[in-house]
Design an enzyme around this catalytic site. Sequence first.
Site, short mmCIF file in Angstrom:
data_model
loop_
_atom_site.label_atom_id
_atom_site.label_comp_id
_atom_site.label_asym_id
_atom_site.label_seq_id
_atom_site.Cartn_x
_atom_site.Cartn_y
_atom_site.Cartn_z
N LYS A 56 -27.79 17.96 -49.71
CA LYS A 56 -29.03 17.19 -49.86
C LYS A 56 -30.26 18.09 -49.82
CE LYS A 56 -27.47 13.00 -50.42
NZ LYS A 56 -27.43 12.46 -51.79
N TYR B 199 -22.89 17.77 -46.25
CA TYR B 199 -23.82 16.78 -46.83
C TYR B 199 -25.27 17.25 -46.69
CZ TYR B 199 -25.70 11.98 -47.48
OH TYR B 199 -26.38 10.86 -47.91
#
Length: 253
Positions: free
Chosen positions: A158, A154
């Site tokens: 991001k 993640y």
Amino acid sequence: MSAPTSRTAIVTGSARGIGAATARRLAADGFAVAVLDLDEAACKPVVEEIEAAGGKALAVGVDVSDEQSAGAAVQRVADELGAPTVLVNNAGITRDNLLFKMSVADWDSVMNVHLRGSFLMSRATQKYMTEAKWGRIVNLSSTSALGNRGQANYSAAKAGLQGFTKTLAIELGKFGVTVNAIAPGFIETDMTAATAERIGVTFEQFTEAAAKQIPVGRTGKPEDIANTVSFLVGEGAGFVSGQVIYVAGGPTD
Ligand SMILES: NC(=O)c1ccc[n+]([C@@H]2O[C@H](COP(=O)([O-])OP(=O)(O)OC[C@H]3O[C@@H](n4cnc5c(N)ncnc54)[C@H](O)[C@@H]3O)[C@@H](O)[C@H]2O)c1
């Protein structure tokens, strides 16, 4: 600041959470809003809420990580609601685990929704923006881009979205299109509720502990992010591009 009703905005992952709050806010700002999520039926309550408030909206089922699905969804929005000149790449998932336990499937699915999904949706939508000589893309990054235990996938996605944002801002600026990212801190949604469950605490305990670490003394609400999206897609933000705005109740490092 209200936009002409002829302007259409797409918000991905907007059946709930930050996306739903953003869809409602952009509709109140005067945009016709396409509510996109995996399950079209799950988008309907948000559409009905917008319509009940006097706005215009359309529910569209899509898997943003699938090229054909993303292309077909954007085409449908253009046909049924109008050429989309605002895109909010909000759809997201987490598959948290420490590196040694992280499966290839966990890595790939997070990359596919956040990075591939934002790429596919932006590529399919940009022609409407460049034709109109006006457009706005907002990508949802996260404070996790700065590093977060258990989120190698993640965090990388991001952080990747921040580079993607800056590059699109450079490429599309001359067409009147701005591209920015919002990096939320802790926002109360199903996503953070699922994290609380995974680590074995109640959501209340989880938010209370998080609030203690946040300078403004509270956790964020979906509306905190919707307000920032509203600013970035408005006329007044036309000179703001390629930026990452941390919306986290305080400085992030
Ligand atoms: N909640 C937070 O604290 C927080 C913090 C930083 C960033 N974010 C980011 O904000 C965005 C929204 O988060 P949220 O908390 O509202 O999450 P959420 O889980 O409540 O909502 C995400 C939505 O995205 C949809 N979605 C997932 N995969 C999809 C796909 N392939 N195609 C279409 N839709 C898909 C889901 O069905 C869901 O409705 C995400 O990108 C998330 O990573 C959230």
